[in-house]
Enzyme design. Structure first.
Site, mmCIF file in Angstrom:
data_model
loop_
_atom_site.group_PDB
_atom_site.id
_atom_site.type_symbol
_atom_site.label_atom_id
_atom_site.label_comp_id
_atom_site.label_asym_id
_atom_site.label_seq_id
_atom_site.Cartn_x
_atom_site.Cartn_y
_atom_site.Cartn_z
ATOM 1 N N GLU A 1 39.776 19.801 34.371
ATOM 2 C CA GLU A 1 38.711 20.654 34.539
ATOM 3 C C GLU A 1 39.619 21.509 35.875
ATOM 4 O O GLU A 1 39.647 22.922 35.873
ATOM 5 C CB GLU A 1 37.783 20.438 34.380
ATOM 6 C CG GLU A 1 36.989 19.738 33.347
ATOM 7 C CD GLU A 1 36.618 20.459 32.203
ATOM 8 O OE1 GLU A 1 36.759 21.401 32.169
ATOM 9 O OE2 GLU A 1 36.527 19.444 30.942
ATOM 10 N N ASN B 1 40.609 25.203 36.139
ATOM 11 C CA ASN B 1 40.237 26.318 37.026
ATOM 12 C C ASN B 1 40.606 27.593 37.836
ATOM 13 O O ASN B 1 40.672 28.602 38.202
ATOM 14 C CB ASN B 1 38.540 25.737 37.861
ATOM 15 C CG ASN B 1 37.657 25.313 37.460
ATOM 16 O OD1 ASN B 1 37.614 26.219 35.426
ATOM 17 N ND2 ASN B 1 36.648 24.825 37.491
ATOM 18 N N ARG C 1 35.397 30.387 26.859
ATOM 19 C CA ARG C 1 35.556 28.873 27.860
ATOM 20 C C ARG C 1 33.788 28.417 27.010
ATOM 21 O O ARG C 1 32.646 28.942 27.031
ATOM 22 C CB ARG C 1 34.923 29.539 29.294
ATOM 23 C CG ARG C 1 36.746 30.266 29.686
ATOM 24 C CD ARG C 1 37.782 29.470 29.698
ATOM 25 N NE ARG C 1 37.646 28.093 30.525
ATOM 26 C CZ ARG C 1 38.229 27.110 30.234
ATOM 27 N NH1 ARG C 1 38.961 26.817 29.062
ATOM 28 N NH2 ARG C 1 37.892 26.208 31.038
#
Lengths: 111, 138
Positions: free
Chosen positions: B46, B50, B104
């Site tokens: 994650e 990002n 997303r």
């Protein structure tokens, strides 16, 4: 990531193998949408029995296809996710709108 | 500090899997459970995602993954020198996404926070973001 498709009556069973992250998600969306559009089915079952890893990018892929199936008046279900993926699904609350079943056979009930 | 590894890689999508493998290999020295390994892999994935799609917005840049071990505690630091986050509190709100068109889920920080024992995010617009996460291996 490998995808395989099987049509059972009015349901498209999508079997996902490998790892589903943002990089993979970006490359499979188009293929999934094409298959859903051309399959002539309304419902979708994501068979995750061979999916080894998924992060929140995978949730985006599922939600996107859920919207597609819903627009066609169909249902979306998830079958056989690993314990780790099931935890991610529960954390996101996705299980409140998409049924999570132990197997494809169970998921087919009510389709 | 008992151990330290630092890797740097281009902000390319294919490096997400590489970062996960490195993170789990580093954790292996503490003989973690499969669940703990999965938590670390997911959280690091994650943070790296990002950095690539939000920090550099899909463009070129370098992402750094630093890994430390102190006793039974593992620390993972993912940093980029991208566009930074204007409002960290908003970015960390569950289901919030600045890129709804990219499908997303807006769950990245929530996953990091839930799967790790601590999460700290430092960011400065136009300078970059540093995500620090710790995991205690039982």
């Amino acid at each position: 990531m490998q995808l395989s498709f099987k049509k059972i009556k009015n349901t498209l069973v999508i079997t996902m193998s490998g790892e589903l992250d943002q990089h993979v998600a970006a490359s499979i969306r188009g293929e999934l949408d094409r298959k859903i559009r051309t399959s002539g089915t309304q419902n979708i079952i994501f068979n995750m029995s061979k999916l080894k890893f998924m992060d929140s990018s995978g949730l985006g892929v599922i939600i996107g296809r859920y919207k597609t199936a819903s627009a066609l008046g169909g249902k979306t279900k998830i079958a056989a996710p690993s314990a780790e993926i099931k935890r991610l699904i529960k954390l996101s609350g996705l299980n409140k709108i998409i049924s999570v079943c132990g197997s494809v056979e169970t998921a087919m009930k009510g389709m | 500090m008992d151990n330290f590894v630092k890797i740097e890689f281009f902000s390319k999508g294919e490096n997400q899997a590489f970062a996960r493998v490195c993170a789990s290999a580093f954790a292996a020295q503490l003989d973690p459970t499969l669940e703990e390994i999965s938590d670390i892999k997911t959280a690091v994935s994650e943070a790296v995602t990002n950095a690539i799609i939000h920090g550099y917005e899909g463009g070129e840049g370098k992402v750094t993954l630093s890994m430390k071990r102190e006793g039974r505690t593992l620390t993972y630091i993912v940093s980029d020198k991208g566009c930074g986050i204007e409002n960290i509190e908003q970015a960390m709100t569950p289901l919030y996404t600045s890129k709804p068109d990219f499908e997303r889920s807006g769950m990245g920080f929530t996953v990091m926070e839930s799967f790790m024992d601590s999460l700290f995010v430092a960011s400065k617009p136009q300078s970059g973001t540093i995500v620090t996460m710790t995991k205690n291996i039982l």
